[in-house]
Motif scaffolding. Structure first.
Motif, mmCIF file in Angstrom:
data_model
loop_
_atom_site.group_PDB
_atom_site.id
_atom_site.type_symbol
_atom_site.label_atom_id
_atom_site.label_comp_id
_atom_site.label_asym_id
_atom_site.label_seq_id
_atom_site.Cartn_x
_atom_site.Cartn_y
_atom_site.Cartn_z
ATOM 1 N N VAL A 131 9.424 -16.133 0.857
ATOM 2 C CA VAL A 131 9.774 -14.713 0.838
ATOM 3 C C VAL A 131 10.216 -14.322 -0.563
ATOM 4 C CG1 VAL A 131 11.323 -12.942 1.758
ATOM 5 C CG2 VAL A 131 10.423 -14.721 3.269
ATOM 6 N N ASN A 132 9.606 -13.271 -1.095
ATOM 7 C CA ASN A 132 9.995 -12.707 -2.377
ATOM 8 C C ASN A 132 10.904 -11.501 -2.159
ATOM 9 O OD1 ASN A 132 9.789 -12.458 -5.311
ATOM 10 N ND2 ASN A 132 8.599 -10.616 -4.881
ATOM 11 N N LEU A 133 10.553 -10.647 -1.196
ATOM 12 C CA LEU A 133 11.326 -9.451 -0.880
ATOM 13 C C LEU A 133 11.190 -9.173 0.606
ATOM 14 C CD1 LEU A 133 12.873 -6.831 -1.753
ATOM 15 C CD2 LEU A 133 10.630 -5.770 -1.971
ATOM 16 N N ASN A 134 12.318 -8.925 1.257
ATOM 17 C CA ASN A 134 12.298 -8.602 2.680
ATOM 18 C C ASN A 134 13.013 -7.274 2.873
ATOM 19 O OD1 ASN A 134 12.550 -8.365 5.431
ATOM 20 N ND2 ASN A 134 13.240 -10.458 5.770
ATOM 21 N N ALA A 135 12.240 -6.224 3.138
ATOM 22 C CA ALA A 135 12.778 -4.898 3.444
ATOM 23 C C ALA A 135 12.330 -4.499 4.848
ATOM 24 C CB ALA A 135 12.311 -3.882 2.409
ATOM 25 N N ALA A 136 12.288 -5.503 5.750
ATOM 26 C CA ALA A 136 11.871 -5.264 7.127
ATOM 27 C C ALA A 136 12.829 -4.256 7.760
ATOM 28 C CB ALA A 136 11.870 -6.573 7.907
ATOM 29 N N PRO A 137 12.337 -3.410 8.641
ATOM 30 C CA PRO A 137 11.043 -3.498 9.303
ATOM 31 C C PRO A 137 9.895 -2.818 8.569
ATOM 32 C CG PRO A 137 12.276 -1.737 10.308
ATOM 33 C CD PRO A 137 13.168 -2.351 9.244
ATOM 34 N N ALA A 138 10.137 -2.196 7.426
ATOM 35 C CA ALA A 138 9.069 -1.455 6.757
ATOM 36 C C ALA A 138 8.129 -2.345 5.955
ATOM 37 C CB ALA A 138 9.668 -0.392 5.830
ATOM 38 N N LEU B 200 1.417 -11.618 -1.231
ATOM 39 C CA LEU B 200 0.897 -10.947 -0.050
ATOM 40 C C LEU B 200 1.897 -9.878 0.374
ATOM 41 C CD1 LEU B 200 -1.331 -10.774 2.070
ATOM 42 C CD2 LEU B 200 -0.159 -12.593 3.329
ATOM 43 N N LEU B 201 1.463 -8.633 0.325
ATOM 44 C CA LEU B 201 2.299 -7.488 0.685
ATOM 45 C C LEU B 201 2.117 -7.224 2.175
ATOM 46 C CD1 LEU B 201 1.047 -5.261 -2.267
ATOM 47 C CD2 LEU B 201 3.071 -6.723 -2.244
ATOM 48 N N LEU B 202 3.189 -7.299 2.928
ATOM 49 C CA LEU B 202 3.155 -7.117 4.376
ATOM 50 C C LEU B 202 3.736 -5.745 4.690
ATOM 51 C CD1 LEU B 202 4.519 -10.666 5.244
ATOM 52 C CD2 LEU B 202 2.114 -9.929 5.225
ATOM 53 N N SER B 203 2.860 -4.798 4.978
ATOM 54 C CA SER B 203 3.268 -3.403 5.172
ATOM 55 C C SER B 203 3.294 -3.044 6.654
ATOM 56 C CB SER B 203 2.305 -2.468 4.444
ATOM 57 O OG SER B 203 2.378 -2.688 3.049
ATOM 58 N N GLY B 204 4.503 -2.765 7.156
ATOM 59 C CA GLY B 204 4.668 -2.339 8.539
ATOM 60 C C GLY B 204 4.341 -0.862 8.685
ATOM 61 N N PRO B 205 4.343 -0.346 9.927
ATOM 62 C CA PRO B 205 3.973 1.048 10.177
ATOM 63 C C PRO B 205 4.808 2.071 9.407
ATOM 64 C CG PRO B 205 4.087 -0.171 12.239
ATOM 65 C CD PRO B 205 4.618 -1.083 11.163
ATOM 66 N N ALA B 206 6.058 1.760 9.064
ATOM 67 C CA ALA B 206 6.915 2.708 8.356
ATOM 68 C C ALA B 206 6.772 2.639 6.835
ATOM 69 C CB ALA B 206 8.374 2.461 8.732
ATOM 70 N N SER B 207 5.955 1.722 6.334
ATOM 71 C CA SER B 207 5.833 1.565 4.881
ATOM 72 C C SER B 207 4.935 2.638 4.282
ATOM 73 C CB SER B 207 5.267 0.187 4.540
ATOM 74 O OG SER B 207 3.894 0.129 4.878
ATOM 75 N N SER B 208 5.134 2.899 3.012
ATOM 76 C CA SER B 208 4.273 3.874 2.327
ATOM 77 C C SER B 208 2.835 3.369 2.243
ATOM 78 C CB SER B 208 4.815 4.190 0.933
ATOM 79 O OG SER B 208 4.864 3.013 0.145
ATOM 80 N N GLY B 209 2.654 2.065 2.122
ATOM 81 C CA GLY B 209 1.302 1.499 2.065
ATOM 82 C C GLY B 209 0.503 1.754 3.328
#
Length: 125
Positions: free
Chosen positions: A30-37, A48-57
């Motif tokens: 893990v480099n950055l964890n701003a879950a749930p987004a 690897l960028l993991l973008s949840g439904p609330a993310s801008s991506g």
């Protein structure tokens, strides 16, 4: 160009489940964890960028492009058979059988959101 990590964005339904999948089974950290987004995980030169439904991506992605497709990340392994056994024993969902070609052997599995990951063992040179 600067000397940076290569980054790939995957849209995921559950950021924490994706973090667990990639760190537990595929050797990412893990480099950055701003879950749930959002979160990002790293393995070697891949971020690897993991973008949840609330993310801008995820919001910037058109609905017709958001479903998992044939694109995938490609991870090189030393022993495909051993990796397949380890991951199968962990209950991970495979999306293909082992396929062999002139360049080596590969196997596809899916992350919790259905994004594809290719495990690849190069042919001996």
């Amino acid at each position: 160009m600067t000397d940076q990590l290569a980054s790939v964005r995957y849209l995921v339904d559950d950021v924490e489940a994706a973090i667990d999948f990639y760190t537990t089974h595929l050797g990412f950290t893990v480099n950055l964890n701003a879950a749930p987004a959002f979160a990002d995980v790293i393995r070697g030169p891949l971020r690897l960028l993991l973008s949840g439904p609330a993310s801008s991506g995820a919001k910037a992605t058109p609905a017709d492009a958001a479903a998992p497709g044939r694109n995938r990340i490609h991870l090189i392994v030393d022993d495909l058979d051993a990796e397949a056994t380890r991951l199968r024993d962990a209950g991970l969902p495979f999306r293909s059988d082992v396929v062999a070609g002139p360049g080596g052997r590969q196997l596809l599995l899916a992350d919790p959101a259905g994004n594809l990951v290719e495990l690849f063992q190069p042919a001996p040179r």
